[in-house]
Design an enzyme around this catalytic site. Structure first.
Site, PDB file in Angstrom:
ATOM      1  N   ALA A   1     -24.071  36.652  23.613  1.00 16.93           N
ATOM      2  CA  ALA A   1     -24.503  36.126  24.907  1.00 16.93           C
ATOM      3  C   ALA A   1     -26.030  36.060  24.891  1.00 16.93           C
ATOM      4  O   ALA A   1     -26.672  36.758  24.110  1.00 16.93           O
ATOM      5  CB  ALA A   1     -24.034  37.067  26.011  1.00 16.93           C
TER       6      ALA A   1
ATOM      7  N   GLY B   1     -20.758  38.224  22.029  1.00 18.25           N
ATOM      8  CA  GLY B   1     -20.133  37.029  22.587  1.00 18.25           C
ATOM      9  C   GLY B   1     -19.803  36.002  21.512  1.00 18.25           C
ATOM     10  O   GLY B   1     -18.874  35.202  21.677  1.00 18.25           O
TER      11      GLY B   1
ATOM     12  N   GLU C   1     -16.608  37.008  20.193  1.00 22.14           N
ATOM     13  CA  GLU C   1     -15.594  36.774  21.231  1.00 22.14           C
ATOM     14  C   GLU C   1     -15.171  35.309  21.256  1.00 22.14           C
ATOM     15  O   GLU C   1     -13.989  34.994  21.431  1.00 22.14           O
ATOM     16  CB  GLU C   1     -16.136  37.221  22.592  1.00 22.14           C
TER      17      GLU C   1
ATOM     18  N   GLU D   1     -22.642  45.204  21.622  1.00 16.12           N
ATOM     19  CA  GLU D   1     -22.928  45.329  23.056  1.00 16.12           C
ATOM     20  C   GLU D   1     -23.382  46.725  23.477  1.00 16.12           C
ATOM     21  O   GLU D   1     -24.311  46.869  24.252  1.00 16.12           O
ATOM     22  CB  GLU D   1     -21.707  44.905  23.888  1.00 16.12           C
TER      23      GLU D   1
HETATM   24  C1  3H9 Z   1     -23.110  39.993  24.372  1.00 10.48           C
HETATM   25  O1  3H9 Z   1     -22.828  39.145  23.586  1.00 10.48           O
HETATM   26  C2  3H9 Z   1     -22.342  40.291  25.601  1.00 10.48           C
HETATM   27  C3  3H9 Z   1     -20.996  39.597  25.667  1.00 10.48           C
HETATM   28  O2  3H9 Z   1     -19.998  40.401  25.085  1.00 10.48           O
HETATM   29  C4  3H9 Z   1     -20.571  39.417  27.098  1.00 10.48           C
HETATM   30  C5  3H9 Z   1     -20.985  38.216  27.786  1.00 10.48           C
HETATM   31  C6  3H9 Z   1     -20.348  38.002  29.147  1.00 10.48           C
HETATM   32  N1  3H9 Z   1     -30.021  36.577  23.313  1.00 10.48           N
HETATM   33  O3  3H9 Z   1     -33.710  39.046  15.737  1.00 10.48           O
HETATM   34  P1  3H9 Z   1     -34.469  37.822  15.437  1.00 10.48           P
HETATM   35  C7  3H9 Z   1     -33.854  36.016  19.946  1.00 10.48           C
HETATM   36  S1  3H9 Z   1     -24.499  40.959  24.162  1.00 10.48           S
HETATM   37  C8  3H9 Z   1     -31.251  36.093  23.499  1.00 10.48           C
HETATM   38  O4  3H9 Z   1     -35.934  37.934  15.271  1.00 10.48           O
HETATM   39  P2  3H9 Z   1     -33.162  37.638  12.892  1.00 10.48           P
HETATM   40  C9  3H9 Z   1     -34.818  37.111  19.534  1.00 10.48           C
HETATM   41  O5  3H9 Z   1     -35.318  37.791  20.641  1.00 10.48           O
HETATM   42  C10 3H9 Z   1     -25.301  40.262  22.755  1.00 10.48           C
HETATM   43  N2  3H9 Z   1     -32.169  36.023  22.508  1.00 10.48           N
HETATM   44  O6  3H9 Z   1     -33.851  37.051  14.192  1.00 10.48           O
HETATM   45  C11 3H9 Z   1     -35.873  36.314  18.805  1.00 10.48           C
HETATM   46  O7  3H9 Z   1     -36.698  35.706  19.770  1.00 10.48           O
HETATM   47  P3  3H9 Z   1     -38.256  35.478  19.505  1.00 10.48           P
HETATM   48  C12 3H9 Z   1     -24.706  40.740  21.482  1.00 10.48           C
HETATM   49  C13 3H9 Z   1     -31.815  36.467  21.307  1.00 10.48           C
HETATM   50  O8  3H9 Z   1     -32.829  36.480  12.040  1.00 10.48           O
HETATM   51  C14 3H9 Z   1     -35.065  35.208  18.132  1.00 10.48           C
HETATM   52  O9  3H9 Z   1     -33.842  35.112  18.863  1.00 10.48           O
HETATM   53  N3  3H9 Z   1     -25.479  40.232  20.369  1.00 10.48           N
HETATM   54  C15 3H9 Z   1     -30.543  36.997  21.054  1.00 10.48           C
HETATM   55  O10 3H9 Z   1     -33.977  38.751  12.348  1.00 10.48           O
HETATM   56  C16 3H9 Z   1     -34.741  35.518  16.689  1.00 10.48           C
HETATM   57  O11 3H9 Z   1     -34.130  36.789  16.603  1.00 10.48           O
HETATM   58  C17 3H9 Z   1     -26.432  40.954  19.771  1.00 10.48           C
HETATM   59  O12 3H9 Z   1     -26.696  42.088  20.128  1.00 10.48           O
HETATM   60  C18 3H9 Z   1     -29.620  37.050  22.117  1.00 10.48           C
HETATM   61  N4  3H9 Z   1     -28.373  37.528  21.974  1.00 10.48           N
HETATM   62  O13 3H9 Z   1     -31.797  38.300  13.397  1.00 10.48           O
HETATM   63  C19 3H9 Z   1     -27.142  40.297  18.618  1.00 10.48           C
HETATM   64  N5  3H9 Z   1     -30.477  37.360  19.752  1.00 10.48           N
HETATM   65  O14 3H9 Z   1     -38.308  34.554  18.334  1.00 10.48           O
HETATM   66  C20 3H9 Z   1     -28.616  40.340  18.819  1.00 10.48           C
HETATM   67  C21 3H9 Z   1     -31.660  37.064  19.213  1.00 10.48           C
HETATM   68  O15 3H9 Z   1     -38.742  34.919  20.782  1.00 10.48           O
HETATM   69  N6  3H9 Z   1     -29.352  39.609  17.804  1.00 10.48           N
HETATM   70  N7  3H9 Z   1     -32.487  36.526  20.140  1.00 10.48           N
HETATM   71  O16 3H9 Z   1     -38.793  36.843  19.195  1.00 10.48           O
HETATM   72  C22 3H9 Z   1     -29.537  40.076  16.551  1.00 10.48           C
HETATM   73  O17 3H9 Z   1     -29.045  41.101  16.170  1.00 10.48           O
HETATM   74  C23 3H9 Z   1     -30.436  39.275  15.659  1.00 10.48           C
HETATM   75  O18 3H9 Z   1     -31.216  38.431  16.463  1.00 10.48           O
HETATM   76  C24 3H9 Z   1     -29.712  38.409  14.603  1.00 10.48           C
HETATM   77  C25 3H9 Z   1     -30.753  37.504  13.890  1.00 10.48           C
HETATM   78  C26 3H9 Z   1     -29.040  39.327  13.571  1.00 10.48           C
HETATM   79  C27 3H9 Z   1     -28.691  37.516  15.231  1.00 10.48           C
END
Ligand code: 3H9
Length: 687
Positions: free
Chosen positions: A62, A101, A104, A124
């Site tokens: 999400a 998400g 999901e 999450e």
């Molecule tokens: C969820 O899904 C809840 C649902 O179950 C329910 C819904 C109803 N959102 O990390 P990076 C941004 S909870 C917004 O440097 P990488 C990040 O801030 C979510 N922004 O890249 C950064 O921005 P900036 C569960 C996000 O290649 C840019 O993207 N998901 C999100 O080193 C690049 O990110 C997670 O917890 C996001 N969800 O790593 C996964 N994710 O360039 C969270 C990233 O402005 N994300 N951004 O600084 C990660 O673990 C890593 O970003 C990922 C890529 C491994 C995907």
């Protein structure tokens, strides 16, 4: 439909998620998916649908920037329901990341293909929420309840193989995600890839596993909100899907309201925000070979950190016996890393480490860091020799306190000089303070940040001051702890109160672990400039004089040899010090202890922000989250300050100043914020 790319190839409809950088499922993407699904349903030529991600991920989850804002239709659960309900088989191809998400969405499809290298999971809980789009309901339908508990309550990320083993995906296939989507959607039509609706799968009830998980979480994570809500939601997965989804939704909404969610998401963004530095546009140099001078605990730890990141290292020490001890420490550090799976045994066996007593052997290194004794003159001499031995190399000092600008003045190439403050044990601790001097060249700072990333560290930019961001603030709140002891609290009460706040250890336990001699050296250095009105406790100094340096000597504030618990000889020292100060001790509640300790921390941290030592408040948060064990769910001292409000903090300082006006002074930045209702969060956004 800008957030997705749709095309029809033969009888396959392809929907490619296209919301850079990581396809977070924000409002635009959710809308686009629902619209694309409707379009594919209406298209008579389309018989199966392939979902895939463009760019570097399937869907990272999400969009967490939307959390806490009013939700906008369609919600992600609805998107998932639309996908699952599709009359045409839907196949999802997972590459890069299919998290939260994203997973999901994937498990709402009718079959899944994982591309090797994909990260799959439900992170999450690490953000203070639970899966809110069916993860707690469809997840266990695919994996069974025990495995789902393991995945969802820990937020653990797994690879393609484990996802296959668990039943979260149906096949592993390598290739371009679009091509794979096309191929496997076709395979779904030919029967080569079986498809089914996850929501229709029956789950075997397992109350024993759920009860055990609940009991364990109460014991180990009683202070956290979300993990317990995960188990509650998973418990509902044996009933009809819509009922389970409703229970999950309620749990998710409760988490969204929790302050822990705000703290944990702040911590997530802190990790990323600190990379945004003014020097980001400068071209970082390529670093291929590292020199480390000094083979003590710090030097060996730093050498180990670079070796772990794959750099060849030349380690220099003056005397052969000290060098031998250093080699042995590096060996032990890396053996530990092999045991924990951080390094392969073959890499360990062929370690690119050169250990030498000759400074001349450093030639060819692109970056040399000194980690010798923390003394200006000693460091100055070593740096000067380093500068001559390594022309063209970046020169770094690993200092915890010394004036990087003053050291730079003694060098011929001050622009190639920078502070890299590692935290002990250097091969384990995440934090790296990058101390940028007045004359440090932007490309040198950019190189340090690139290096930090490769080391797997959180690099935070700090300006020059005594102790930089972390130790400067720590010195201040450590004094507040000493004052609390003078006034009547015991070190054990303070440790317990701060553990109750969420720190893994209290300040006196930390001193024992780090060694009391570290604080002693700092106090000696500050003695000449100490304010005459400062309330100074000599207890720790006397302990050091007695040789009670903490764990390494078997006793400090606590006993580690010949018994356990508080060191009984400390209480009389404290008593004598109270008499010397003419203090009648009083008792303190845990709340009072936390209030004083945190107010001291926030006060000095505010000054660090005001003076521009930290780029933004969030940089201070990162330092304490990743280097000082600050409870992640509280987001860091500046985030915590915002939850209290500047006006309340100012009122507390003014009240405490009644007893000790020298220590308790209102930082002007906080006074201004109290007047205007300003927050540190606003300052983070201004950058
Ligand atoms: C969820 O899904 C809840 C649902 O179950 C329910 C819904 C109803 N959102 O990390 P990076 C941004 S909870 C917004 O440097 P990488 C990040 O801030 C979510 N922004 O890249 C950064 O921005 P900036 C569960 C996000 O290649 C840019 O993207 N998901 C999100 O080193 C690049 O990110 C997670 O917890 C996001 N969800 O790593 C996964 N994710 O360039 C969270 C990233 O402005 N994300 N951004 O600084 C990660 O673990 C890593 O970003 C990922 C890529 C491994 C995907």
């Amino acid at each position: 439909m800008g957030a997705v790319a749709t095309e029809i190839v033969g009888r396959i409809g392809l929907i490619g998620f296209d919301s850079p950088p990581v396809n977070a499922a924000g409002h635009a993407l959710r809308m686009a998916i629902v619209e694309a699904m409707a379009a594919m349903a209406a298209e008579p030529g389309v018989e199966a649908i392939g979902l895939y991600g463009k760019g570097r991920a399937f869907i990272a989850g999400a969009d967490i920037t939307e959390f806490g804002k009013p939700p906008r239709d369609p919600w992600l659960p609805e998107v998932c329901n639309v996908i699952e309900a599709s009359a045409k088989p839907v196949v999802a191809v997972l590459h890069g990341a299919a998290l939260g998400g994203g997973l999901e969405v994937a498990i709402s499809a009718h079959a899944r293909i994982a591309v090797p290298g994909v990260a799959v999971g439900f992170p999450e809980v690490t953000l203070g929420v639970i899966p809110g789009a069916g993860g707690t309901q469809r997840g266990p339908r695919l994996t069974g309840i025990p495995k789902a508990i393991g995945l969802i309550t820990t937020g653990r990320r797994i690879g393609a193989d484990e996802a296959l083993e668990m039943g979260l995906v149906d096949r592993i296939a390598d290739g371009d995600p679009r091509e794979l989507a096309l191929h496997w959607a076709e395979a779904a039509l030919t029967g080569e890839l079986p498809t089914r609706r996850t929501g229709g799968i029956a789950v075997t009830p397992d109350d024993a596993a759920l009860d055990a998980a609940e009991a364990q979480l109460r014991e180990t994570q009683g202070h956290l909100f979300a993990p317990h809500k995960c188990v509650e939601a998973i418990r509902a997965c044996t009933g009809p899907l819509p009922e389970g989804l409703a229970i999950e939704r309620a749990g998710f909404n409760a988490c969204i309201e929790s302050p822990q969610r705000a703290g944990l998401i702040h911590a997530f963004f802190a990790e990323r925000a600190v990379q945004k530095i003014p020097e980001a546009g400068a071209t970082a140099r390529d670093i291929t070979k590292i020199g480390v001078i000094g083979a003590g605990t710090m030097g060996s730890g730093i050498a180990s950190a670079f070796l772990l990141a794959g750099y060849p290292v030349t380690m220099v020490e003056r005397a052969q016996d000290a060098l031998d001890r250093g080699i042995s420490t590096v060996g032990k550090n890396l053996d530990g890393a092999v045991k924990r799976g951080r390094m392969a045994q073959e890499t360990r066996d062929a370690l690119p480490l050169t250990a030498t007593t000759e400074m001349g052997d450093l030639s060819g290194c692109d970056l040399v860091i000194e980690a010798v004794f923390e003394d200006f003159e000693v460091k100055r001499e070593v740096l000067s020799a380093m500068e001559d031995a390594c022309p063209g190399a970046i020169l770094a000092t690993n200092t915890s306190y010394l004036d990087v600008n003053a050291l730079a003045q003694t060098l011929k190439r001050p622009e190639e000089f920078i502070g890299l403050h590692f935290f002990s044990p250097a091969h384990v601790m995440k934090l790296l303070e990058v101390v940028v001097g007045d004359r440090t060249a932007p490309e040198v700072t950019a190189t340090a940040f690139k290096l930090g990333k490769r080391l797997g560290k959180i690099a935070v930019r700090s300006g020059v001051c005594d102790g930089f961001i972390g130790n400067r603030v720590m010195n201040h709140y450590r004094k507040a702890a000493d004052h609390l002891v003078l006034d009547g609290a015991s070190p054990q009460e303070i440790d317990a109160a701060m553990r109750g706040f969420g720190f893994a250890m209290g300040p006196f336990e930390v001193s024992d672990l780090a060694g009391l001699d570290i604080g002693w050296a700092t106090r000696k250095r500050h003695a000449a400039t100490r304010h005459p009105d400062e309330r100074y406790s000599t207890v720790a100094d006397t302990m050091c004089e007695n040789g009670w340096l903490g764990r390494k000597t078997g006793r400090g504030w606590y006993l580690y040899e010949g018994g356990s618990g508080p060191n009984p000889e400390v209480a009389p020292l404290i008593e004598a010090e109270r008499v010397r100060h003419g203090i009648a001790p009083r008792s303190f509640t845990a709340e009072e202890i936390v209030e004083r300790y945190m107010t001291a921390m926030i006060s000095e941290a505010s000054r660090v922000v005001e003076e521009g030592i930290a780029l933004r408040p969030i940089d201070v948060d990162a330092v304490f989250l990743f280097g000082y064990g600050f409870p992640r769910w509280r987001g860091g001292p500046m985030h915590h300050a915002d939850t209290l409000g500047a006006a309340e903090i100012v009122a507390t300082i003014e009240r405490l100043a009644g007893d000790d006006p020298q220590f308790w002074q209102v930082p002007s930045i906080l006074a201004r914020m109290a007047e205007t209702g300003g927050t540190f969060a606003e300052m983070n956004r201004e950058e």
